[in-house]
Write a protein that holds these residues in place. Structure first.
Motif, PDB file in Angstrom:
ATOM      1  N   ALA A  14       0.879  -1.096  -0.016  1.00 17.46           N
ATOM      2  CA  ALA A  14      -0.052   0.015   0.036  1.00 17.46           C
ATOM      3  C   ALA A  14       0.953   1.158  -0.101  1.00 17.46           C
ATOM      4  O   ALA A  14       1.910   1.200   0.564  1.00 17.46           O
ATOM      5  CB  ALA A  14      -0.806   0.020   1.117  1.00 17.46           C
ATOM      6  N   GLU A  15       0.435   2.260  -0.586  1.00 18.84           N
ATOM      7  CA  GLU A  15       0.956   3.580  -0.609  1.00 18.84           C
ATOM      8  C   GLU A  15       0.009   4.531  -0.031  1.00 18.84           C
ATOM      9  O   GLU A  15      -1.157   4.695  -0.829  1.00 18.84           O
ATOM     10  CB  GLU A  15       1.418   3.981  -1.977  1.00 18.84           C
ATOM     11  N   PRO A  16       0.149   5.448   1.102  1.00 19.08           N
ATOM     12  CA  PRO A  16       1.464   5.316   1.887  1.00 19.08           C
ATOM     13  C   PRO A  16       1.685   3.853   2.557  1.00 19.08           C
ATOM     14  O   PRO A  16       0.861   3.153   2.701  1.00 19.08           O
ATOM     15  CB  PRO A  16       1.255   6.304   2.888  1.00 19.08           C
ATOM     16  N   GLU A  17       2.845   3.745   3.007  1.00 20.83           N
ATOM     17  CA  GLU A  17       3.091   2.579   3.223  1.00 20.83           C
ATOM     18  C   GLU A  17       2.728   2.129   4.833  1.00 20.83           C
ATOM     19  O   GLU A  17       2.804   1.186   5.035  1.00 20.83           O
ATOM     20  CB  GLU A  17       5.036   2.453   3.610  1.00 20.83           C
ATOM     21  N   ASP A  18       2.447   3.491   5.455  1.00 19.09           N
ATOM     22  CA  ASP A  18       1.816   3.215   6.895  1.00 19.09           C
ATOM     23  C   ASP A  18       0.214   3.166   6.852  1.00 19.09           C
ATOM     24  O   ASP A  18      -0.346   3.240   8.066  1.00 19.09           O
ATOM     25  CB  ASP A  18       2.280   4.205   7.773  1.00 19.09           C
ATOM     26  N   LEU A  63     -10.357  -6.582   0.467  1.00 22.00           N
ATOM     27  CA  LEU A  63      -9.282  -5.657   1.281  1.00 22.00           C
ATOM     28  C   LEU A  63      -9.840  -4.561   1.340  1.00 22.00           C
ATOM     29  O   LEU A  63     -10.707  -3.864   0.638  1.00 22.00           O
ATOM     30  CB  LEU A  63      -8.261  -5.684   0.188  1.00 22.00           C
ATOM     31  N   ASP A  64      -9.482  -3.746   2.686  1.00 15.84           N
ATOM     32  CA  ASP A  64     -10.015  -2.432   3.096  1.00 15.84           C
ATOM     33  C   ASP A  64      -8.766  -1.820   3.368  1.00 15.84           C
ATOM     34  O   ASP A  64      -7.873  -2.047   4.496  1.00 15.84           O
ATOM     35  CB  ASP A  64     -10.991  -2.841   4.171  1.00 15.84           C
ATOM     36  N   VAL A  65      -8.373  -0.771   2.714  1.00 19.21           N
ATOM     37  CA  VAL A  65      -6.999   0.053   3.141  1.00 19.21           C
ATOM     38  C   VAL A  65      -7.504   1.525   3.404  1.00 19.21           C
ATOM     39  O   VAL A  65      -8.069   2.050   2.524  1.00 19.21           O
ATOM     40  CB  VAL A  65      -6.213   0.029   1.768  1.00 19.21           C
ATOM     41  N   ARG A  66      -6.952   1.799   4.559  1.00 18.64           N
ATOM     42  CA  ARG A  66      -7.346   3.395   5.054  1.00 18.64           C
ATOM     43  C   ARG A  66      -6.132   3.864   5.517  1.00 18.64           C
ATOM     44  O   ARG A  66      -4.996   3.150   6.151  1.00 18.64           O
ATOM     45  CB  ARG A  66      -8.215   3.230   6.266  1.00 18.64           C
ATOM     46  N   ARG A  67      -6.171   5.240   5.668  1.00 14.97           N
ATOM     47  CA  ARG A  67      -5.070   6.201   6.145  1.00 14.97           C
ATOM     48  C   ARG A  67      -5.725   7.426   6.234  1.00 14.97           C
ATOM     49  O   ARG A  67      -6.227   7.746   5.607  1.00 14.97           O
ATOM     50  CB  ARG A  67      -3.866   6.276   5.275  1.00 14.97           C
ATOM     51  N   GLU A  68      -5.426   8.032   7.566  1.00 17.02           N
ATOM     52  CA  GLU A  68      -6.033   9.507   7.656  1.00 17.02           C
ATOM     53  C   GLU A  68      -5.485  10.382   6.496  1.00 17.02           C
ATOM     54  O   GLU A  68      -4.422  10.342   6.305  1.00 17.02           O
ATOM     55  CB  GLU A  68      -5.615   9.949   9.127  1.00 17.02           C
ATOM     56  N   GLY A  69      -6.413  11.270   6.152  1.00 18.49           N
ATOM     57  CA  GLY A  69      -6.228  12.277   5.114  1.00 18.49           C
ATOM     58  C   GLY A  69      -6.218  11.660   3.648  1.00 18.49           C
ATOM     59  O   GLY A  69      -5.982  12.599   2.796  1.00 18.49           O
ATOM     60  N   GLY A  93      -2.995 -20.615  -4.337  1.00 21.64           N
ATOM     61  CA  GLY A  93      -2.743 -19.626  -5.254  1.00 21.64           C
ATOM     62  C   GLY A  93      -1.669 -18.741  -4.348  1.00 21.64           C
ATOM     63  O   GLY A  93      -1.256 -18.568  -3.302  1.00 21.64           O
ATOM     64  N   ASP A  94      -1.214 -17.471  -5.435  1.00 24.56           N
ATOM     65  CA  ASP A  94      -0.268 -16.597  -4.800  1.00 24.56           C
ATOM     66  C   ASP A  94      -0.562 -15.310  -5.464  1.00 24.56           C
ATOM     67  O   ASP A  94      -0.405 -15.322  -6.845  1.00 24.56           O
ATOM     68  CB  ASP A  94       1.135 -17.266  -5.005  1.00 24.56           C
ATOM     69  N   GLN A  95      -0.862 -14.535  -4.895  1.00 28.31           N
ATOM     70  CA  GLN A  95      -1.481 -13.014  -5.665  1.00 28.31           C
ATOM     71  C   GLN A  95      -0.595 -12.112  -4.833  1.00 28.31           C
ATOM     72  O   GLN A  95      -0.435 -12.018  -3.654  1.00 28.31           O
ATOM     73  CB  GLN A  95      -2.971 -12.703  -5.529  1.00 28.31           C
ATOM     74  N   SER A  96      -0.366 -11.019  -5.804  1.00 24.91           N
ATOM     75  CA  SER A  96       0.254  -9.678  -5.141  1.00 24.91           C
ATOM     76  C   SER A  96      -0.646  -8.572  -5.443  1.00 24.91           C
ATOM     77  O   SER A  96      -1.010  -8.547  -6.825  1.00 24.91           O
ATOM     78  CB  SER A  96       1.644  -9.543  -5.820  1.00 24.91           C
ATOM     79  N   VAL A  97      -0.960  -7.496  -4.730  1.00 23.63           N
ATOM     80  CA  VAL A  97      -1.829  -6.484  -4.849  1.00 23.63           C
ATOM     81  C   VAL A  97      -1.012  -5.321  -4.477  1.00 23.63           C
ATOM     82  O   VAL A  97      -0.334  -5.225  -3.502  1.00 23.63           O
ATOM     83  CB  VAL A  97      -3.140  -6.582  -4.268  1.00 23.63           C
ATOM     84  N   GLU A  98      -0.960  -4.277  -5.287  1.00 26.47           N
ATOM     85  CA  GLU A  98      -0.606  -2.905  -5.185  1.00 26.47           C
ATOM     86  C   GLU A  98      -1.822  -1.879  -4.922  1.00 26.47           C
ATOM     87  O   GLU A  98      -2.392  -1.872  -6.021  1.00 26.47           O
ATOM     88  CB  GLU A  98       0.388  -2.314  -6.168  1.00 26.47           C
ATOM     89  N   ILE A  99      -1.820  -1.040  -3.819  1.00 31.20           N
ATOM     90  CA  ILE A  99      -3.099  -0.098  -3.869  1.00 31.20           C
ATOM     91  C   ILE A  99      -2.429   1.207  -3.428  1.00 31.20           C
ATOM     92  O   ILE A  99      -1.644   1.137  -2.406  1.00 31.20           O
ATOM     93  CB  ILE A  99      -3.931  -0.434  -2.707  1.00 31.20           C
ATOM     94  N   GLN A 100      -2.580   2.296  -4.242  1.00 31.91           N
ATOM     95  CA  GLN A 100      -2.103   3.727  -3.850  1.00 31.91           C
ATOM     96  C   GLN A 100      -3.521   4.494  -3.613  1.00 31.91           C
ATOM     97  O   GLN A 100      -4.299   4.638  -4.426  1.00 31.91           O
ATOM     98  CB  GLN A 100      -1.647   4.323  -5.264  1.00 31.91           C
ATOM     99  N   LEU A 101      -3.336   4.884  -2.464  1.00 29.85           N
ATOM    100  CA  LEU A 101      -4.514   5.786  -2.061  1.00 29.85           C
ATOM    101  C   LEU A 101      -4.414   7.009  -2.582  1.00 29.85           C
ATOM    102  O   LEU A 101      -3.409   7.691  -2.493  1.00 29.85           O
ATOM    103  CB  LEU A 101      -4.598   5.839  -0.520  1.00 29.85           C
TER     104      LEU A 101
END
Length: 262
Positions: A154-158, A184-190, A204-212
């Motif tokens: 994920a981006e940001p990394e934190d 998947l639920d990805v969150r970051r303040e702001g 199986g084997d999967q890779s996911v990239e998420i940029q907020l």
């Protein structure tokens, strides 16, 4: 480092004890290597945990000797295995002193005192590869579901990452999930939160990239524009004040310092 919240698929895992019986002259296989391979296979399964090699070796010597005396007799192995707290016992036999090398695996249900799976014989695969396949087949027979591996960047990394139906999460951030739909639920303040649904296949084997994206509500906030307005007004006032000065006659830094006529 990504953080995560997830639900466990099982309340507690069944323990699996590993008893390697290895005979070799070339040194290309060892009891420790067999145990490590069984442990690696088990990490891809839901609801099972391998008893550590060090913990197994603390078993009384007479019990280990009795297991060896049982050879491949399932009933005997089941009786002796009562000395363990583990629910299952897997016996892996590897003999590389014969040609072709012999590899065999037996899986015993200690509680039920019965043989779950037996796989004996030689083959074209290297010995440790055969161990992997035979243990996989044994765990299939016992009904332990194959998990899928999911790597999320994920981006940001934190950013916080929430994964439904996750059996566990490794220290490197890898998720092991049950086959089927995974959310998947990805969150970051702001930032704008993002949800994504995937289909995980068994093993199986999967890779996911998420940029907020930045939270659009911040840009429409009235407090933001009030602050911007104050800054702009101050800049305009300074510009007007400077434009009224005549460089030939006036040399001042503020209204109080300006001579008459400036």
């Amino acid at each position: 480092m990504n953080t995560a919240v997830f639900t466990l698929l099982v309340a507690s895992a069944s323990e699996l004890a590993v008893f390697p019986v290895v005979k070799t002259e070339a040194g290309d296989i060892s009891a420790d290597a067999v145990h490590a391979h069984v442990e690696a296979i088990a990490t891809r399964r839901a609801g099972i945990e391998v008893v550590s090699r060090s913990q197994f070796l603390t078993t009384p010597r007479e019990t280990i000797r009795a297991l060896g005396d049982c050879a491949i007799e399932a009933a005997c192995l089941a009786r002796v295995a009562r000395a363990f707290t583990a629910r299952y016992l897997v016996v892996v036999i590897a003999n590389t002193t014969v040609d072709p090398p012999l590899v065999g695996t037996l899986l015993i249900d200690v509680d039920e005192q019965k043989l779950v799976h037996r796989s004996l014989g030689d083959g074209e695969l290297p010995p440790l590869r055969r161990v992997d396949k035979q243990v996989d087949d044994a765990l299939d027979a016992a009904g332990f579901e194959r998990l899928a591996r999911l790597t999320v960047r994920a981006e940001p990394e934190d950013a916080d990452i929430q994964v439904t139906t996750a059996a566990r999460r490794d220290a490197d951030g890898t998720f092991w999930v049950a086959p089927g739909d995974v959310t998947l639920d990805v969150r970051r303040e702001g930032f704008e939160p993002e949800q994504r649904t995937l289909v995980a296949a068994p093993g199986g084997d999967q890779s996911v990239e998420i940029q907020l994206s930045r939270d659009a509500s911040v840009l429409t906030s009235p407090w933001l524009w009030i602050g911007v307005g104050v800054a702009v007004a101050a800049g305009v006032g300074a510009a007007v004040f400077v434009s009224r000065q005549d460089p030939a006659e006036c040399a001042c830094v503020g209204p109080a310092d300006c001579p008459p006529g400036c």
